[in-house]
Design a protein around this motif. Structure first.
Motif, PDB file in Angstrom:
ATOM      1  N   ARG A 271      -0.318   5.557   5.844  1.00 13.84           N
ATOM      2  CA  ARG A 271      -0.993   5.308   7.317  1.00 13.84           C
ATOM      3  C   ARG A 271       1.698   4.709   7.921  1.00 13.84           C
ATOM      4  NH1 ARG A 271      -3.066   7.873   5.797  1.00 13.84           N
ATOM      5  NH2 ARG A 271      -5.673   8.238   6.046  1.00 13.84           N
ATOM      6  N   PRO A 272       1.299   4.776   9.089  1.00 14.06           N
ATOM      7  CA  PRO A 272       2.004   4.154   9.625  1.00 14.06           C
ATOM      8  C   PRO A 272       2.387   2.544   9.849  1.00 14.06           C
ATOM      9  CG  PRO A 272       1.161   5.343  11.501  1.00 14.06           C
ATOM     10  CD  PRO A 272       0.261   5.429  10.464  1.00 14.06           C
ATOM     11  N   ASN A 273       1.319   1.806   9.184  1.00 13.83           N
ATOM     12  CA  ASN A 273       1.472   0.280   9.215  1.00 13.83           C
ATOM     13  C   ASN A 273       2.063  -0.173   7.631  1.00 13.83           C
ATOM     14  OD1 ASN A 273      -0.806   0.928   8.008  1.00 13.83           O
ATOM     15  ND2 ASN A 273      -2.012  -0.571   8.954  1.00 13.83           N
ATOM     16  N   HIS A 274       1.567   0.964   7.105  1.00 18.59           N
ATOM     17  CA  HIS A 274       2.413   1.163   5.560  1.00 18.59           C
ATOM     18  C   HIS A 274       4.054   0.830   5.402  1.00 18.59           C
ATOM     19  CE1 HIS A 274      -1.838   2.660   3.589  1.00 18.59           C
ATOM     20  NE2 HIS A 274      -1.723   1.708   5.092  1.00 18.59           N
ATOM     21  N   LEU A 275       4.353   0.821   6.767  1.00 15.04           N
ATOM     22  CA  LEU A 275       5.983   1.520   6.600  1.00 15.04           C
ATOM     23  C   LEU A 275       6.769  -0.965   6.955  1.00 15.04           C
ATOM     24  CD1 LEU A 275       6.848   4.548   8.612  1.00 15.04           C
ATOM     25  CD2 LEU A 275       6.492   4.211   6.057  1.00 15.04           C
ATOM     26  N   VAL A 276       5.369  -1.037   7.131  1.00 16.81           N
ATOM     27  CA  VAL A 276       6.086  -2.308   7.502  1.00 16.81           C
ATOM     28  C   VAL A 276       5.658  -2.616   6.565  1.00 16.81           C
ATOM     29  CG1 VAL A 276       5.560  -4.849   8.505  1.00 16.81           C
ATOM     30  CG2 VAL A 276       4.910  -2.935   9.291  1.00 16.81           C
ATOM     31  N   PRO A 277       7.675  -3.454   5.678  1.00 25.95           N
ATOM     32  CA  PRO A 277       7.736  -4.364   4.861  1.00 25.95           C
ATOM     33  C   PRO A 277       7.566  -5.429   4.416  1.00 25.95           C
ATOM     34  CG  PRO A 277       9.701  -4.187   6.023  1.00 25.95           C
ATOM     35  CD  PRO A 277       8.669  -3.892   6.973  1.00 25.95           C
ATOM     36  N   GLU A 278       7.484  -5.905   2.759  1.00 30.95           N
ATOM     37  CA  GLU A 278       6.766  -7.124   2.214  1.00 30.95           C
ATOM     38  C   GLU A 278       8.134  -8.297   2.407  1.00 30.95           C
ATOM     39  OE1 GLU A 278       3.901  -7.770   1.346  1.00 30.95           O
ATOM     40  OE2 GLU A 278       3.227  -6.189   1.144  1.00 30.95           O
ATOM     41  N   ILE A 279       7.905  -9.436   3.509  1.00 30.11           N
ATOM     42  CA  ILE A 279       9.140 -10.261   3.727  1.00 30.11           C
ATOM     43  C   ILE A 279       8.993 -11.313   2.461  1.00 30.11           C
ATOM     44  CG2 ILE A 279      10.349 -11.380   4.498  1.00 30.11           C
ATOM     45  CD1 ILE A 279      11.137  -8.897   6.073  1.00 30.11           C
TER      46      ILE A 279
ATOM     47  N   ARG B 227       0.903  -0.758   0.294  1.00 31.01           N
ATOM     48  CA  ARG B 227       0.040  -0.238   0.337  1.00 31.01           C
ATOM     49  C   ARG B 227       0.746   1.014  -0.266  1.00 31.01           C
ATOM     50  NH1 ARG B 227      -4.688  -0.843   4.333  1.00 31.01           N
ATOM     51  NH2 ARG B 227      -3.741  -2.769   5.004  1.00 31.01           N
ATOM     52  N   LEU B 228       2.261   0.912   0.906  1.00 28.17           N
ATOM     53  CA  LEU B 228       2.591   2.260   0.498  1.00 28.17           C
ATOM     54  C   LEU B 228       3.953   2.512  -0.930  1.00 28.17           C
ATOM     55  CD1 LEU B 228       4.625   4.594   1.890  1.00 28.17           C
ATOM     56  CD2 LEU B 228       6.787   2.554   2.429  1.00 28.17           C
ATOM     57  N   ARG B 229       3.512   1.402  -1.206  1.00 28.94           N
ATOM     58  CA  ARG B 229       4.278   0.886  -2.797  1.00 28.94           C
ATOM     59  C   ARG B 229       3.010   2.126  -4.322  1.00 28.94           C
ATOM     60  NH1 ARG B 229       4.538  -1.854  -7.855  1.00 28.94           N
ATOM     61  NH2 ARG B 229       2.786  -3.074  -7.301  1.00 28.94           N
ATOM     62  N   GLN B 230       1.712   1.355  -3.354  1.00 31.78           N
ATOM     63  CA  GLN B 230       0.937   2.370  -4.593  1.00 31.78           C
ATOM     64  C   GLN B 230       0.784   3.831  -4.071  1.00 31.78           C
ATOM     65  OE1 GLN B 230      -1.201   1.166  -6.219  1.00 31.78           O
ATOM     66  NE2 GLN B 230      -0.762  -1.243  -5.984  1.00 31.78           N
ATOM     67  N   ALA B 231       0.713   4.180  -3.197  1.00 36.82           N
ATOM     68  CA  ALA B 231       0.667   5.634  -3.021  1.00 36.82           C
ATOM     69  C   ALA B 231       2.557   6.162  -3.260  1.00 36.82           C
ATOM     70  CB  ALA B 231       0.681   6.273  -1.053  1.00 36.82           C
TER      71      ALA B 231
ATOM     72  N   LEU C 242      -0.070  14.845  -2.544  1.00 42.23           N
ATOM     73  CA  LEU C 242       0.357  15.998  -1.722  1.00 42.23           C
ATOM     74  C   LEU C 242      -0.885  14.703  -1.104  1.00 42.23           C
ATOM     75  CD1 LEU C 242       0.952  19.636  -0.217  1.00 42.23           C
ATOM     76  CD2 LEU C 242       2.587  17.613  -0.368  1.00 42.23           C
ATOM     77  N   ALA C 243      -1.591  14.689  -1.435  1.00 40.93           N
ATOM     78  CA  ALA C 243      -2.667  14.136  -1.398  1.00 40.93           C
ATOM     79  C   ALA C 243      -2.751  12.699  -0.809  1.00 40.93           C
ATOM     80  CB  ALA C 243      -4.031  14.450  -2.546  1.00 40.93           C
ATOM     81  N   ALA C 244      -2.384  12.278  -2.602  1.00 39.38           N
ATOM     82  CA  ALA C 244      -1.944  10.866  -2.749  1.00 39.38           C
ATOM     83  C   ALA C 244      -0.587  10.460  -1.401  1.00 39.38           C
ATOM     84  CB  ALA C 244      -0.861  10.619  -3.860  1.00 39.38           C
ATOM     85  N   LEU C 245       0.471  11.509  -1.159  1.00 33.11           N
ATOM     86  CA  LEU C 245       1.052  10.893   0.109  1.00 33.11           C
ATOM     87  C   LEU C 245       0.840  10.663   1.261  1.00 33.11           C
ATOM     88  CD1 LEU C 245       4.092  12.912  -1.231  1.00 33.11           C
ATOM     89  CD2 LEU C 245       3.658  10.019  -1.304  1.00 33.11           C
ATOM     90  N   ALA C 246      -0.167  11.763   1.479  1.00 28.68           N
ATOM     91  CA  ALA C 246      -1.334  11.746   2.804  1.00 28.68           C
ATOM     92  C   ALA C 246      -2.305  10.468   2.871  1.00 28.68           C
ATOM     93  CB  ALA C 246      -1.914  12.844   2.692  1.00 28.68           C
ATOM     94  N   ARG C 247      -2.099   9.232   2.167  1.00 29.42           N
ATOM     95  CA  ARG C 247      -2.867   8.310   2.480  1.00 29.42           C
ATOM     96  C   ARG C 247      -2.032   7.262   2.640  1.00 29.42           C
ATOM     97  NH1 ARG C 247      -4.327   7.616  -4.044  1.00 29.42           N
ATOM     98  NH2 ARG C 247      -3.137   5.322  -3.017  1.00 29.42           N
TER      99      ARG C 247
END
Lengths: 426, 303
Positions: A155-163, A130-134, A148-153
């Motif tokens: 969220r902190p839990n989007h920083l968890v990477p995909e292993i 979801r970070l990638r999509q944003a 900015l609107a796109a980046l505002a989407r």
């Protein structure tokens, strides 16, 4: 004009290391370059322009889009040697060898290297989907406000990477879980799996002891033998392990009779007989033929790792051979149960009739000819590097014997199987 | 039946709110003799992409057979939320859904959607009703859907006699397939926010899918996954092997509590597919379904 046969001149690999072991900080490109350079020194190819190098990795960073070419540029080969990447999961190394051998057979190449490398230690980690999509939406945005609107989407839990997960994308099940289901289907016992495992370790250790790998291996980062090898492996020790795949009573697959995650690289030198003679290099064996098969494991038709059971009969039929017409069988030990399920399928009249359309089963093989120098259970299995390990091992076995024929069978993710026949050089 | 044309898809959040307020005021009586029509809906490619991303499958130039349900769903809710509708919207349980694709639908086909309610009958636990939807392209019916809902504790007074049989033609029971002994074809690890993610795409913001507290009000220990999300994802797993025309019929048996790990089982049948979502511990099915050639008798002719 009949196509000429490609010769296997030799091979080289680095010892295989257990995941997060001695190669924890070695990248795929480092290990592939090391395997190539070892091959170059062994056969005096420094500065030489070869026809091509085909190799690949299963777990690959996006920055490694041109992995093999970059490894060639970093090796002692002439920078004018072309290269390309191949990826067919665990079939990568053998498929790369088939590609190079076919070009040699057609006269398009006189020489080439096939290889493979994998690391599960230096694995790629992707950003959260979801970070990638944003980020992509922000990149596409035309105005600062939209960006900015796109980046505002975010969220902190989007920083968890995909292993990366060791699971099939379409089933969410690990390869071991798939293999466990197949083992149950073929009623492969824990005892048989452990026995195959112990044999693999003992035979690999014996091969090292008699110097078989002296001209097939270049030490790397302090390793001069495969780290996973346990020469003192015994049925008693293996019997104490708890199953790691499958459930309950029917669970038979342990960490010992399944291959561990491993890091390593391998390379094989292929050429025409003329090229080898011109370079004063003896030929170990010839590539005869190869076949690839795939099965529908997604819709419940067949087990994930059963494709070689379909590829081999097609290869035999095309070459007018029976399963018993071989002096060596190299069946990649992804799991002991995979080898035993495949052998059971070939012995089953029902399977051979219903699934393969044969009048009679392929029959059993002489186990004394199976993986005579051990295989992946002992050596480890850095996915794309296994094909090169097996081709070089079998070619040398055939050269030692001076005659005969060998069968290679490798199962791969995605329900695929790559198989090939080598013959001793005459 | 009188036809009422709607020019814009109703906003679901507002309808749910309205339904909660009016639920106890209405109730009882007969089904509305109304067909709602939403003409010439053009699929938004961005929305379709988001749907495919959430439900699985490939982005194609054809609509997934579950997608028109999404377009018709606001009309369903508008019928259900009306204060004159005999059953209350809050707490309705989706028992069964049949989506029939009569022919492939291109993503740029403008769809006219029609929705009406029928077959209000008694159920052992209350009353059930079918919401029937169709999608037409230039007058040709290309898709139809039938959703069966249960209102626990309600009476089916408006049915053809107060003591109608528990099921009509086995409608509530759904497809009769038994897959409990099959090995899992796939394992789904469904995250806690699966309901919120599908709600964001589908507009189905029924609170039982969004958070555990709201779900508890309706008797669920945790939030539950949308049945139509489960169905869409299961259908996506066989999408490459589907014929041009088919009916995908699913019975929702036990809710999928979030988060959850479920086993997806799929088996080829003589004329289609059987599939199920099973609990990993062998304690029954969340959903069972079939893909079969379209059966004309599933839908009565439009009136």
């Amino acid at each position: 004009m009949a196509p000429r046969r490609a010769a296997v001149v030799g091979g080289n690999r680095i010892p295989f290391a257990r995941s997060n072991g001695p190669y924890a900080h070695a990248a795929n490109q480092d290990m592939l370059t090391a395997a190539l350079d070892g091959l170059v020194s062994r056969f005096g190819l420094a500065g030489e322009r070869l026809g091509e190098v085909a190799a690949g990795a299963v777990l690959k960073h996006s920055r490694d889009f041109n992995l093999t070419r970059e490894a060639v540029l970093g090796s002692a080969l002439a920078p004018s040697t072309p290269a390309y990447d191949v990826q067919q999961a665990c079939g990568t190394g053998l498929e790369a060898a088939i590609l190079v051998a076919n070009k040699i057979a057609l006269g398009q190449l006189d020489s080439g290297i096939a290889g493979g490398v994998d690391t599960t230690s230096d694995a790629p980690i992707a950003v959260n989907e979801r970070l990638r999509q944003a980020l992509l939406a922000a990149n596409r945005a035309k105005s600062t406000g939209a960006r900015l609107a796109a980046l505002a989407r975010i969220r902190p839990n989007h920083l968890v990477p995909e292993i990366p997960r060791n699971s099939e994308p379409r089933t969410g099940m690990s390869m071991g879980d798939h293999a466990a289901a197949t083992a149950l289907r073929w009623q492969v016992t824990r005892e048989d799996q452990d026995a195959l495992t112990v044999t693999s370790h003992h035979r690999l250790a014996a091969a090292y002891d008699r110097g078989f790998f002296d001209d097939l291996l270049t030490p790397y980062l302090g390793l001069n033998r495969d780290q996973n090898l346990r020469p003192d492996s015994s049925l008693e020790k293996l019997a104490t392990l708890k199953p790691v795949f499958g459930r309950g009573e029917g669970a038979t697959m342990t960490a010992a009779n399944s291959t561990p995650l491993t890091d390593g690289a391998s390379a094989v030198l292929l050429a025409s007989d003329e090229w080898a003679a011109d370079h004063g290099l003896p030929v170990l064996a010839h590539f005869v033929d190869a076949e690839t098969a795939a099965v529908d494991y997604v819709h419940g038709e067949e087990g994930l790792l059963m494709a070689p059971a379909y590829a081999v009969p097609r290869l035999l039929a095309r070459n007018g051979l029976t399963l018993q017409d071989f002096d060596f069988y190299e069946i990649h030990e992804a799991f002991a149960s995979q080898v035993l399920s495949t052998l059971a399928a070939w012995e089953s009249p029902e399977f051979c009739k219903e699934k393969l359309g044969l009048d009679a089963p392929l029959g059993s093989i002489d186990r004394a000819k199976l993986n005579v120098n051990g295989s992946s259970l002992a050596a480890g299995h850095p996915f794309a590097a296994t094909g090169g390990r097996i081709v070089a091992t079998l070619a040398k076995l055939l050269a030692e014997r001076g005659s005969g024929r060998g069968l290679i069978s490798i199962c791969a993710a995605g329900g695929q199987g790559v198989v090939a026949i080598l013959e001793a050089a005459k | 039946m009188q036809t009422q044309t709607v020019t814009e898809a109703p906003r679901l959040g507002k309808l749910y709110l309205q339904a909660v307020v009016t639920a106890r005021l209405g109730g009882g009586g007969a089904l509305p003799d109304t067909e709602l029509v939403l003409p010439d809906q053009v699929v938004d490619p961005g929305h379709l992409a988001a749907y495919v991303r959430v439900c699985g499958g490939s982005r194609r130039d054809r609509l997934p057979a579950t997608y028109p349900h999404l377009l018709a769903f606001p009309l369903q809710v508008r019928l259900l939320a009306d204060r004159k509708f005999p059953l209350p919207l809050p707490g309705l349980v989706h028992l069964r859904n049949v989506c029939t694709q009569h022919r492939p639908i291109a993503t740029d086909d403008p769809l006219t959607l029609r929705v009406h309610a029928e077959r209000l009958v008694a159920h052992p636990k209350g009353a059930q009703v079918d919401l029937v939807a169709t999608a037409e392209v230039s007058g040709e019916r290309v898709w139809s859907g039938r959703s069966t809902y249960l209102a626990r504790g309600s009476d089916a007074h408006g049915a053809h006699g107060a003591t109608a049989p528990a099921t009509v033609d086995g409608v509530a029971a759904g497809p009769a397939v038994e897959l409990a002994d099959d090995p899992a074809a796939a394992v789904w690890r469904i995250p806690a926010d699966a309901g919120r993610r599908y709600a964001a795409v589908s507009g189905d913001v029924n609170p039982i899918h969004l958070n555990a507290l709201a779900a508890r009000v309706f008797g669920f220990p945790r939030a539950i996954a949308h049945g139509m999300w489960c169905k869409a994802r299961a259908l996506a797993a066989v999408e490459a092997r589907l014929p041009d025309a088919f009916a995908v019929d699913v019975a929702f048996r036990k809710p999928v509590l979030l988060p959850s790990t479920v086993h997806h089982v799929v088996r080829r049948a003589a004329d289609g597919w059987d599939f199920a979502l099973l609990r990993p511990n062998g304690e029954g099915a969340h959903l069972v379904g079939t893909v079969r050639p379209p059966a004309d008798e599933v839908l009565p002719a439009p009136r």
